[in-house]
Design a protein around this motif. Structure first.
Motif, PDB file in Angstrom:
ATOM      1  N   PRO A 406      13.758  64.654  89.259  1.00 52.84           N
ATOM      2  CA  PRO A 406      12.369  64.542  89.726  1.00 52.84           C
ATOM      3  C   PRO A 406      11.409  65.318  88.829  1.00 52.84           C
ATOM      4  CG  PRO A 406      13.848  64.971  91.577  1.00 52.84           C
ATOM      5  CD  PRO A 406      14.655  65.144  90.337  1.00 52.84           C
ATOM      6  N   GLY A 407      10.325  64.643  88.393  1.00 50.37           N
ATOM      7  CA  GLY A 407       9.327  65.294  87.561  1.00 50.37           C
ATOM      8  C   GLY A 407       9.637  65.273  86.087  1.00 50.37           C
ATOM      9  N   TYR A 408      10.740  64.612  85.696  1.00 46.85           N
ATOM     10  CA  TYR A 408      11.134  64.575  84.287  1.00 46.85           C
ATOM     11  C   TYR A 408      11.459  63.141  83.889  1.00 46.85           C
ATOM     12  CZ  TYR A 408      11.537  69.667  84.456  1.00 46.85           C
ATOM     13  OH  TYR A 408      11.265  71.000  84.590  1.00 46.85           O
ATOM     14  N   ALA A 409      11.392  62.893  82.595  1.00 46.01           N
ATOM     15  CA  ALA A 409      11.840  61.611  82.067  1.00 46.01           C
ATOM     16  C   ALA A 409      13.359  61.563  82.079  1.00 46.01           C
ATOM     17  CB  ALA A 409      11.311  61.414  80.649  1.00 46.01           C
ATOM     18  N   ASP A 410      13.916  60.365  82.055  1.00 45.59           N
ATOM     19  CA  ASP A 410      15.376  60.220  82.018  1.00 45.59           C
ATOM     20  C   ASP A 410      15.939  60.891  80.781  1.00 45.59           C
ATOM     21  OD1 ASP A 410      15.147  58.786  84.307  1.00 45.59           O
ATOM     22  OD2 ASP A 410      15.660  56.851  83.427  1.00 45.59           O
ATOM     23  N   GLY A 411      17.072  61.555  80.963  1.00 44.05           N
ATOM     24  CA  GLY A 411      17.805  62.141  79.834  1.00 44.05           C
ATOM     25  C   GLY A 411      19.105  61.401  79.622  1.00 44.05           C
ATOM     26  N   THR A 412      19.558  61.317  78.382  1.00 42.91           N
ATOM     27  CA  THR A 412      20.783  60.578  78.047  1.00 42.91           C
ATOM     28  C   THR A 412      21.719  61.469  77.253  1.00 42.91           C
ATOM     29  OG1 THR A 412      19.511  58.522  77.952  1.00 42.91           O
ATOM     30  CG2 THR A 412      21.704  58.496  76.974  1.00 42.91           C
TER      31      THR A 412
END
Length: 619
Positions: A406-412
């Motif tokens: 929540p509150g962040y872009a997706d990380g990979t």
């Protein structure tokens, strides 16, 4: 004057007939209350004093009770919401004299009641069930008619399934006798009649009652033709026989001595494993498989077995399936050991070097799977408070992990390989705040609210604009009343959008370049008015056709695939101004037919409508 009076009378008569067909009568009337018929006249049931036992006798299941309570009663004929955890089943119940209201509809999965409802006065029902489901059996019945059963098999998460018309037909009394191998009658045996094969008595199919003191049983109404009779009794093995039911024919069921199989399942360290799904199957021809789940101590017991030798299989998420063959059911406990599938461990942290916020989840995708910014991922593994996570139940292969915080872009994550050698270290996955995008949307020069944005990672093809969206539309970001559409914490890179809204023709935009920490603000976006085509498909007799396939073609837009609901209705997404040809195909009476094409004009302000009727002898 007489001619005008005659025309007026004919018009009023037509309106009255329409209302009668639509509402089941003219004017308001009290709803029809149907009483349940007794299933047995001779012999007392263990469950009540009327000689009837409801199938099955099941252990309490709070989840199933909640699902049943949530979907019981009359439901709306058309429910479009889909949160990904509910699946809808729609159909129309029809009897010998037409549509059947107040028919009871029940759904079973793995022997548990997972939902029920009743048909409306029009015969339609919309049954909402939790999903996904490993199996599904639908049962429909109404007083005085034989019940109907459908084995719908495993069910995926979300969406809807149209079952068409479900016909309940008259039945007749079915009587018979339960006895042992010496010809002695067996009192108190549970007897079940079903039209489905390959199921044990716990599954919840069919109608169930108990035999009387003389071993006799009688079903007041049962389907005629081929049925399956299954019986079990204490100390005896469960037995199923196929019976050709016709009026005044009597069935005979012979129960052999019973056996019992006890199993305990543990892991490689000897720790008991609860909730393991166990399957057993006899080598006897036609023997249906039976299933059970282990309790908190890792134990499960199979009773009422008709033979002594069984093959056994165990399944549990995170563990490799295991099997044992020719196991003896002699009441001695058998131990099975399950080996865990390999997995991976890792940690999530924010760009500030902190643990991620609550609600952060990790999703695992094979490297061959295309990523999706539209949010179709579901489930996932919840991250611990310190940001650590463990992924289980992975088969050997190449994967990547996607983090949603929540509150962040997706990380990979970096790609990682899973083998049988043990767990893999996935490492640290960092999540950043990403970039934002702000759009000003206008329709006819004025701000427009309620327009939703579907995010894609590649340019959409034209057919995608008028196809169902990739996820529930209510979960997509929407523009405010002043026309502002804000997309936050987007993963850096390129994205495309499809804009969808009521009264708005779907439009694709992009690509947009997303940069961490930046907010893109392109100029105002002018949208085009649009309106749907709504209609109904009828067979030659005027009855609605469920599951008819429609292809709608226009010079500026095309809807390549659309199917009708259980009541024969359909509705397209909003279409741009123009003229459209509606092509309709359906299977009616075992024949593949095509209806005459219809022409519909869309003016961008109001919905277009059409009634499509198949003709007698159509091609």
């Amino acid at each position: 004057m007489k001619r005008n009076a005659f025309l007026l009378a004919a018009l009023l008569l037509g309106v009255a007939l329409y209302l009668f067909d639509r509402e089941g009568g003219i004017g308001e009337r009290a709803p029809l209350v149907l009483k349940e018929r007794p299933a047995l006249e001779a012999g007392a049931s263990a469950g009540n004093g009327q000689g009837r036992t409801r199938a099955p006798d099941l252990p309490p299941d709070p989840g199933a009770r909640a699902a049943a309570a949530g979907s019981s009663g009359r439901t709306a004929a058309r429910v479009r919401e889909d949160d990904g955890t509910t699946r809808h089943f729609r159909a129309m119940v029809v009897g010998p004299n037409g549509r059947l209201g107040d028919a009871r509809v029940r759904a079973y999965s793995e022997g548990r009641l997972v939902g029920e409802t009743r048909s409306e006065r029009s015969g339609r029902f919309d049954l909402a069930l939790p999903s996904p489901l490993p199996s599904l059996i639908l049962r429909v019945d109404a007083p005085g008619l034989a019940f109907l059963e459908r084995d719908l098999g495993p069910q995926v998460a979300g969406g809807a399934q149209n079952l068409g018309n479900l016909f309940l037909r008259p039945g007749s009394e079915l009587a018979g006798l339960v006895e042992d191998t010496e010809g002695r009658p067996i009192a108190g045996a549970r007897v079940q009649v079903s039209t489905l094969r390959g199921h044990t008595i716990e599954v919840g199919v069919g109608e169930t009652l108990r035999s009387d003191a003389k071993g006799r049983f009688r079903f007041a109404v049962a389907p005629e033709g081929s049925v399956v009779l299954t019986a079990r009794a204490e100390g005896f093995g469960e037995t199923s026989v196929e019976f050709q039911h016709r009026p005044r024919a009597e069935a005979r069921i012979v129960l052999p001595p019973g056996h019992e199989l006890r199993i305990r399942v543990v892991d490689t360290s000897g720790t008991a494993l609860p909730d393991v799904l166990l399957w057993i199957r006899s080598e006897a021809p036609g023997s249906p498989p039976r299933s059970a789940r282990t309790d908190e101590t890792g134990r499960a017991t199979f009773s009422y077995l008709a033979t002594s030798t069984w093959n056994l299989r165990a399944e549990k998420t995170g563990y490799k399936p295991s099997a044992m063959f020719r196991v003896e059911a002699d009441k001695k406990e058998i131990e099975m050991r399950l080996v865990a599938w390999p997995g991976g461990r890792g940690r999530v942290e924010t760009v500030e070097g902190l643990a991620p916020p609550p609600g952060t989840r990790v999703f695992t995708l094979p490297m061959s799977t295309r990523g999706d910014l539209a949010g179709r991922l579901s489930g996932g593994t919840e991250v611990a408070e310190d940001g650590s996570f463990r992924l289980i139940d992975l088969r050997p292969g190449d994967y990547r992990a996607i983090v949603r915080a929540p509150g962040y872009a997706d990380g990979t994550s970096r790609p990682f390989h899973v083998s049988d050698r043990g767990e893999v270290d996935i490492g640290v996955i960092r999540v950043d705040h990403g970039g934002n995008l702000e759009l000003r949307l206008r329709l006819d020069g004025k701000p427009v609210g309620g327009v939703r944005a579907e995010l894609l990672e590649r340019a959409p093809v034209p057919a995608q604009l008028f196809a169902p969206p990739t996820r529930p539309i209510d979960s997509m970001p929407a523009s405010t009343a002043d026309g502002l559409l804000t997309l936050e914490n987007l993963t850096p890179g390129r994205i495309w959008l499809i804009l969808r809204g009521e009264g708005v023709t779907p439009r694709s935009l992009g690509p947009f370049s997303i940069t961490t920490g930046d907010t893109g603000r392109p100029g105002p976006i002018e949208l085009e008015p649009g309106a749907p085509i709504r209609g109904t498909v009828l067979d030659p007799t005027g009855a609605p056709v469920a599951g008819a396939r429609l292809h709608i073609r226009g010079t500026r837009a095309s809807v390549p695939f659309l199917t009708t609901e259980a009541d024969g209705s359909f509705e397209t997404p909003p279409l741009p101004v123009g003229t459209y040809r509606v092509e309709t195909n359906a299977v009616i009476g075992g024949r593949s037919l095509r209806a005459p094409d219809s022409q519909v004009r869309i003016d961008g302000k109001s919905a277009g409508s059409c009634e499509i009727r198949f003709e007698d002898g159509g091609s």
